[in-house]
Write an enzyme that holds these catalytic residues in place. Structure first.
Site, PDB file in Angstrom:
ATOM      1  N   LYS A  10       0.812  -1.216   0.000  1.00 55.30           N
ATOM      2  CA  LYS A  10       0.000   0.000   0.000  1.00 55.30           C
ATOM      3  C   LYS A  10       0.853   1.278   0.000  1.00 55.30           C
ATOM      4  O   LYS A  10       2.053   1.232   0.279  1.00 55.30           O
ATOM      5  CB  LYS A  10      -0.921  -0.039   1.222  1.00 55.30           C
ATOM      6  N   TYR A  50     -12.353  -2.385  -3.835  1.00 57.60           N
ATOM      7  CA  TYR A  50     -12.853  -2.599  -2.464  1.00 57.60           C
ATOM      8  C   TYR A  50     -14.380  -2.487  -2.388  1.00 57.60           C
ATOM      9  O   TYR A  50     -14.918  -2.153  -1.338  1.00 57.60           O
ATOM     10  CB  TYR A  50     -12.225  -1.569  -1.516  1.00 57.60           C
ATOM     11  N   ASN A 113      -2.047   0.260   6.716  1.00 54.55           N
ATOM     12  CA  ASN A 113      -1.504  -0.986   7.274  1.00 54.55           C
ATOM     13  C   ASN A 113      -0.616  -1.753   6.302  1.00 54.55           C
ATOM     14  O   ASN A 113      -0.469  -2.967   6.401  1.00 54.55           O
ATOM     15  CB  ASN A 113      -2.636  -1.855   7.843  1.00 54.55           C
ATOM     16  N   HIS A 116      -2.209  -5.475   1.641  1.00 57.70           N
ATOM     17  CA  HIS A 116      -3.498  -6.152   1.508  1.00 57.70           C
ATOM     18  C   HIS A 116      -3.232  -7.558   1.008  1.00 57.70           C
ATOM     19  O   HIS A 116      -2.328  -7.766   0.208  1.00 57.70           O
ATOM     20  CB  HIS A 116      -4.398  -5.423   0.495  1.00 57.70           C
ATOM     21  N   GLU A 127      -9.553 -10.897  -7.408  1.00 56.31           N
ATOM     22  CA  GLU A 127      -8.600  -9.802  -7.190  1.00 56.31           C
ATOM     23  C   GLU A 127      -7.391  -9.922  -8.109  1.00 56.31           C
ATOM     24  O   GLU A 127      -6.861  -8.907  -8.571  1.00 56.31           O
ATOM     25  CB  GLU A 127      -8.170  -9.782  -5.718  1.00 56.31           C
TER      26      GLU A 127
HETATM   27  P1  CMP Z   1      -7.419  -4.683   3.725  1.00 53.66           P
HETATM   28  O1  CMP Z   1      -6.964  -6.060   4.026  1.00 53.66           O
HETATM   29  O2  CMP Z   1      -6.779  -3.993   2.593  1.00 53.66           O
HETATM   30  O3  CMP Z   1      -9.004  -4.718   3.472  1.00 53.66           O
HETATM   31  C1  CMP Z   1      -9.851  -3.641   3.799  1.00 53.66           C
HETATM   32  C2  CMP Z   1      -9.137  -2.533   4.486  1.00 53.66           C
HETATM   33  O4  CMP Z   1      -9.947  -1.603   5.163  1.00 53.66           O
HETATM   34  C3  CMP Z   1      -8.259  -3.096   5.582  1.00 53.66           C
HETATM   35  O5  CMP Z   1      -7.175  -3.788   5.034  1.00 53.66           O
HETATM   36  C4  CMP Z   1      -7.906  -1.859   6.374  1.00 53.66           C
HETATM   37  O6  CMP Z   1      -6.741  -1.225   5.927  1.00 53.66           O
HETATM   38  C5  CMP Z   1      -9.107  -0.961   6.090  1.00 53.66           C
HETATM   39  N1  CMP Z   1      -9.806  -0.735   7.343  1.00 53.66           N
HETATM   40  C6  CMP Z   1     -10.391  -1.642   8.131  1.00 53.66           C
HETATM   41  N2  CMP Z   1     -10.924  -1.054   9.215  1.00 53.66           N
HETATM   42  C7  CMP Z   1     -10.656   0.280   9.092  1.00 53.66           C
HETATM   43  C8  CMP Z   1     -10.931   1.399   9.896  1.00 53.66           C
HETATM   44  N3  CMP Z   1     -11.594   1.296  11.051  1.00 53.66           N
HETATM   45  N4  CMP Z   1     -10.508   2.606   9.451  1.00 53.66           N
HETATM   46  C9  CMP Z   1      -9.838   2.711   8.284  1.00 53.66           C
HETATM   47  N5  CMP Z   1      -9.550   1.661   7.484  1.00 53.66           N
HETATM   48  C10 CMP Z   1      -9.953   0.466   7.884  1.00 53.66           C
END
Ligand code: CMP
Length: 139
Positions: A10, A50, A113, A116, A127
């Protein structure tokens, strides 16, 4: 069985020049990077990727963030690749991620984070097809 999963490094991680360090974690775990490209998503493309999260309160934050800088989309291949990748990534929220995982070491918050990974075989297939044609995946 040998599986394929879709991984995205990311914008928070590409911005901190962590692509190589993250790829080393995948390779050390026995995952092979069988396709990889760096691109910048539009917010609309991030929303399409998403779309299962469209009704979530964090959808706008998530798609704005995913379009905020370059990402590296990749296909990881290996024995049980979907579960193995999820293990290497660690919990979605870095506060809950086990030490040694990518998110424990590099993620900044639940939103930013670093990586993904697909969560199941059907989503992995979908995906992977979002980013890659079969010709671009070389196992
Ligand atoms: P990912 O695995 O990419 O799939 C969905 C994403 O939504 C997840 O990782 C997080 O990065 C994001 N996400 C989940 N919960 C929150 C939250 N409370 N606030 C912002 N982003 C979120």
């Amino acid at each position: 069985a040998t599986e394929r999963t879709l991984s995205i490094i990311k914008p928070d991680a590409t911005g901190r020049n962590l692509t190589g360090k993250i790829n080393a974690k995948f390779e050390d775990a026995g995952l092979r990077i069988v396709a990889q490209k760096r691109l910048q998503l539009t917010k609309a493309q991030a929303g399409e990727f998403y779309k299962v999260h469209a009704e979530r309160p964090f959808f706008d934050e998530l798609t704005t963030f995913m379009a905020s800088g370059p990402v590296v989309a990749q296909v990881l291949e290996g024995e049980g690749a979907i579960a193995k990748n999820r293990e290497v990534m660690g919990a979605t929220n870095p506060a809950d991620a086990e030490s040694g995982t990518i998110r424990a070491e590099f993620a900044e918050s639940v939103g930013e984070n670093s990586v993904h990974g697909s969560d199941a075989p059907d989503t992995a297939k979908e995906e992977i097809a979002f980013f890659f044609s079969e010709l671009e995946i070389v196992g």
